[in-house]
Enzyme design. Structure first.
Site, PDB file in Angstrom:
ATOM      1  N   ASP A 147      22.695  10.624 -42.261  1.00 39.80           N
ATOM      2  CA  ASP A 147      23.647  10.622 -43.773  1.00 39.80           C
ATOM      3  C   ASP A 147      23.795  12.108 -44.043  1.00 39.80           C
ATOM      4  OD1 ASP A 147      23.298   9.923 -46.656  1.00 39.80           O
ATOM      5  OD2 ASP A 147      22.297   8.281 -45.880  1.00 39.80           O
ATOM      6  N   HIS A 199      22.851  12.870 -51.020  1.00 42.08           N
ATOM      7  CA  HIS A 199      22.859  11.839 -50.776  1.00 42.08           C
ATOM      8  C   HIS A 199      21.812  11.162 -49.451  1.00 42.08           C
ATOM      9  CE1 HIS A 199      23.611   7.528 -48.628  1.00 42.08           C
ATOM     10  NE2 HIS A 199      24.394   7.742 -50.005  1.00 42.08           N
ATOM     11  N   LEU A 225       3.588  11.485 -51.315  1.00 42.13           N
ATOM     12  CA  LEU A 225       2.888  12.971 -52.931  1.00 42.13           C
ATOM     13  C   LEU A 225       2.149  13.421 -52.455  1.00 42.13           C
ATOM     14  CD1 LEU A 225       1.555   8.936 -54.725  1.00 42.13           C
ATOM     15  CD2 LEU A 225       3.808  10.755 -55.233  1.00 42.13           C
ATOM     16  N   ASN A 233      29.621  -1.242 -50.935  1.00 50.79           N
ATOM     17  CA  ASN A 233      29.841  -1.167 -52.409  1.00 50.79           C
ATOM     18  C   ASN A 233      31.075  -1.968 -53.181  1.00 50.79           C
ATOM     19  OD1 ASN A 233      26.772  -0.456 -52.255  1.00 50.79           O
ATOM     20  ND2 ASN A 233      28.027   2.195 -53.479  1.00 50.79           N
ATOM     21  N   ALA A 254      27.313  -3.386 -41.404  1.00 51.58           N
ATOM     22  CA  ALA A 254      26.230  -3.988 -41.198  1.00 51.58           C
ATOM     23  C   ALA A 254      27.132  -5.283 -41.010  1.00 51.58           C
ATOM     24  CB  ALA A 254      26.642  -4.245 -42.675  1.00 51.58           C
ATOM     25  N   TYR A 303      28.499  -6.389 -37.761  1.00 50.22           N
ATOM     26  CA  TYR A 303      27.859  -6.672 -36.803  1.00 50.22           C
ATOM     27  C   TYR A 303      26.484  -7.588 -35.926  1.00 50.22           C
ATOM     28  CZ  TYR A 303      30.972  -2.981 -35.395  1.00 50.22           C
ATOM     29  OH  TYR A 303      32.265  -1.952 -34.747  1.00 50.22           O
ATOM     30  N   SER A 314      23.553   1.567 -50.599  1.00 53.04           N
ATOM     31  CA  SER A 314      23.059   3.315 -49.684  1.00 53.04           C
ATOM     32  C   SER A 314      21.429   2.856 -50.039  1.00 53.04           C
ATOM     33  CB  SER A 314      23.282   4.545 -50.420  1.00 53.04           C
ATOM     34  OG  SER A 314      24.630   4.635 -49.550  1.00 53.04           O
TER      35      SER A 314
END
Length: 767
Positions: free
Chosen positions: A94, A127, A139, A217, A227, A229, A293
């Site tokens: 990313d 992102h 947390l 999107n 995706a 594939y 995403s």
């Protein structure tokens, strides 16, 4: 040169094409510390495989912002235990990550800058930090939010900057995560309108990596690459295409979908998703973002949870588990019940909404493994416990059972064990009709099937009387006699009961003053002979063989073809003054059972069992019309070796005992009436052990089960005592009145069993 698609552009513009980022505002509150922005509903989980939900305060606070965790049914930390993603590495390819972010501190174990080969992955876009938090945010460091798999670790490749990216750079990031870091799961919240990075994706597939990839999107009916594939044969089902849902489980308007990818598609929440965020202007922050995403790393986190619990699972199985456990969503107008029951992918939603909790539970039923390698059904397991009492600890026996993907779950197989304790019915049995002709005796006993009974034992609804049992005893011929019977009427020929000296009993149970082993041969047929000796004593011998009930027409088939239990007995009856004594010695033979215990599947028993016993019973007059009686039985079953492929290996020698004390009075209030009182302990195991072999651990390397033997004490936890009071009087309003009270303490020999009390009255008259 690789041209960024609108989804790539979304990485740069924070999802400008129909998606957006919104700063998560957190308000300080002096009382609670944080003010929740939204209420969080508890996830729906099955108590059979996951512990009861008990969220921490931090988890409850996080879910007030991250309601999508409830939407995907993500278990709480106490439900997951160590299976919270620990031991699993997820590759995030990313825009980089803020390693020091409170939600991600300690979660990122390796970084790679695909532009320069260095390790600086400073996130200039936010992102990648957002995606990373959704996968494995924790947390632990006081973070406001968490991810789906907080125990997982991340390896992050930076392949985007504010200036964009290209397929070669992204490919280097994928290869680093797969080849160098050996990540078994890689999440790709990126895409292109044209096929790209095929060699990198194929390499990942060939190395057994599971890939979660965003559909895109653009709001169109075709998925972005990589995706797209997923439908390729070479993908081997290891690529999961992910679409985005809103809070109402409807496809987000911006989310792509693709009917040709339906078999490899799931959807996850992707609108207003709260997670960690970082840019040079907003380090260490949290924002809401929308897009496929955001949905994609949720699925990667789910895969990490599955992998954490069952590390041996191949990528294809993890994908199938995610598909098959998903909550079905339907794009056509069908009833919800119809939609949920569908077993095929929807053209828009694929397999539907990911269900994290369901994916951590069994799929396709459970089977128990055995040390022999035999596979037996968990659902079909049952055990009728020995009539001598429920073994201590038998109901708490646990073992491992595996689902269709060979995932082991701990199950309480002891829950399928039935107790020997049954509801007490005090309804007096129907009066026995006995006909005597030239010394021969014929008796018949009738009963009714009670379908409803009042608390006092009165039959409120029952069938007409039917023949329950019958017996015949021949007249003595030169001291020789014989007898036969069916329906469990052996006490008409054997034992103290046959002498007429035992106290009156009106319970629909075997005589408490005969050898209790007779009653283990249910609905038995008996046959015997007797000789009266010169001394006046009687020698009696015969057998009691389990047979069919009378109303099943046993004569229509080969006699005793389904016999499981039989008793051979030799008795000696004598008188000592005015006392009558009966000494019985016998042997109980059982096929595929032990002391009345028999089971199926996990509890199956196969083999022959032998129990030898001695019974001493006596009755003596103690006053006018009053007699006292006593009975003591001692028995021992030989060691039993189970030949069935079940959890039971066998037993040691098992010792049993039973005793009874009673008083009988005749003509108490009127001539011919009878009163009987008894205190007894039904047959009880006194000592003995059962050996079991159960699965205790599953290898995380190959999924094989490790077995261990455990030994159970067969002696029950309590000691049942029965107190019975019976009364019968003839010639009452032209008929016969029978009444009884029956109290059972610690029924079934279970120490914690509630006492049972029954009161019953029967009036019988011929018309």
């Amino acid at each position: 040169m690789f041209q960024p698609s609108p989804l790539f552009a979304a990485l740069i513009t924070a999802f400008a094409s129909g998606a957006y980022a919104q700063v998560l505002e957190v308000h300080e509150d002096a009382d609670s510390g944080w003010e929740a922005l939204a209420a969080a509903a508890a996830p729906k989980l099955s108590a059979s495989t996951l512990a009861k939900a008990a969220p921490t305060a931090a988890e409850a606070r996080a879910r007030s912002y991250q309601t999508f965790l409830n939407q995907v049914n993500k278990p709480y930390a106490n439900q997951l235990g160590s299976g919270n993603g620990s031991g699993v590495v997820v590759g995030v390819v990313d825009s980089g990550v803020q390693v020091s972010h409170p939600e991600l501190r300690g979660q990122v174990i390796a970084t790679y800058n695909a532009f320069n080969g260095g390790t600086d992955v400073t996130d200039q876009m936010g992102h990648g930090t957002h995606v990373s938090g959704l996968v494995a945010g924790s947390l632990a460091n006081g973070s406001l939010l968490e991810g789906v798999a907080p125990g997982a670790k991340l390896v992050v490749a930076k392949v985007f900057t504010t200036g964009g990216s290209d397929s070669l750079t992204i490919g280097r990031g994928i290869d680093w995560a797969v080849n160098v870091q050996k990540a078994p799961i890689v999440t790709l919240s990126l895409g292109s309108n044209a096929a790209a990075m095929q060699s990198n994706i194929q390499n990942a597939v060939n190395k057994e990596v599971l890939i979660t990839a965003a559909l895109g999107n653009d709001g169109r009916a075709s998925g972005s690459w990589p995706a797209a594939y997923a439908k390729q044969t070479w993908a081997k089902g290891q690529i999961i295409a992910v679409g985005a849902l809103d809070a109402n489980n409807k496809r987000a308007s911006f989310s792509n979908y693709d009917a040709t990818l339906a078999n490899w598609t799931v959807f996850a929440p992707g609108v207003n998703i709260a997670s960690s965020y970082s840019t040079p202007a907003m380090p260490g922050s949290y924002v809401y973002m929308s897009g496929t995403s955001m949905a994609t790393p949720i699925v990667a986190g789910q895969a990490a949870l599955i992998k954490s619990n069952w590390n041996f699972l191949p990528a294809t199985d993890i994908a199938q588990i995610i598909f098959q456990s998903a909550t079905r969503l339907c794009s056509d107008n069908v009833a919800a019940s119809v939609c949920l029951s569908r077993n095929k992918a929807d053209a828009v939603y694929g397999w539907g909404l990911v269900n994290v909790g369901a994916s951590l539970q069994p799929i396709g039923g459970l089977n128990l493994g055995t040390k022999t390698g035999a596979v037996i059904s968990f659902a079909g397991a049952s055990l009728a416990t020995p009539k001598s009492g429920l073994a201590t600890g038998l109901k708490t026996v646990n073992t491992l059972a595996v689902d269709k993907f060979n995932r082991a779950f701990q199950v309480n197989v002891g829950a399928s064990v039935s107790s020997t304790s049954t509801a007490t019915s005090a309804l007096p049995i129907s009066k026995t009709t006995t006909t005597t002709t030239t010394g021969a005796k014929f008796s018949a006993e009738y009963t009714a099937l009670v379908t409803e009974q009042t608390m006092l034992g009165l039959a409120a609804e029952q069938t007409p009387l039917t023949l329950a049992r019958m017996s015949f005893s021949s007249p003595s011929n030169a001291g020789f006699a014989w007898g036969v019977g069916t329906g469990g009427s052996s006490d008409a020929f054997f034992g103290l009961q046959a002498t007429g000296s035992a106290p009156l009993s009106l319970a629909d149970e075997a005589s408490r003053f005969n050898a209790p082993y007779f009653s283990l041969a249910q609905n038995a047929t008996h046959a015997g002979t007797s000789w009266k000796l010169a001394s006046g004593d009687v020698l009696r011998m015969g057998s009691v063989v389990q047979g069919n009930p009378l109303n099943s027409s046993p004569w229509q088939s080969a006699p005793f073809a389904d016999t499981q239990r039989s008793v051979a007995v030799l008795e000696y009856q004598s008188r000592w003054g005015d006392a009558t004594t009966v000494i019985s010695a016998g042997q109980l033979l059982e096929n595929n059972s032990l002391l009345g215990a028999s089971g199926t599947e996990a509890w199956a028993m196969e083999g022959k069992a032998s129990t030898r016993f001695v019974t001493l019973a006596a009755s003596k007059p103690v006053a006018a019309n009053v007699s006292a009686s006593a009975m003591l039985t001692l028995g021992q079953a030989d060691a039993f070796r189970n030949e069935s492929a079940s959890l039971i290996d066998g037993t040691s020698a098992v010792r049993q005992m039973a005793w009874s004390l009673g008083l009988a009075r005749e003509s108490l209030w009127r001539t011919g009436d009878k009163l009987g009182f008894s205190v007894s302990m039904p047959l009880r195991t006194m000592s003995g052990e059962m050996q079991l072999t159960t699965a205790v651990e599953q290898s995380q390397e190959d999924g094989s089960l490790r077995y261990a033997q455990q030994t159970l004490n067969l002696a029950p936890s309590g000691m049942q005592k029965d107190v019975a009071l019976s009364y019968q009087s003839p010639k009452v309003w032209g008929g016969t009145v029978a009444a009884q009270a029956l109290l059972k303490l610690e029924p079934g020999h279970e120490a914690n069993a509630e006492p049972q009390l029954g009161l019953g009255v029967r009036y019988q008259r011929k018309f």
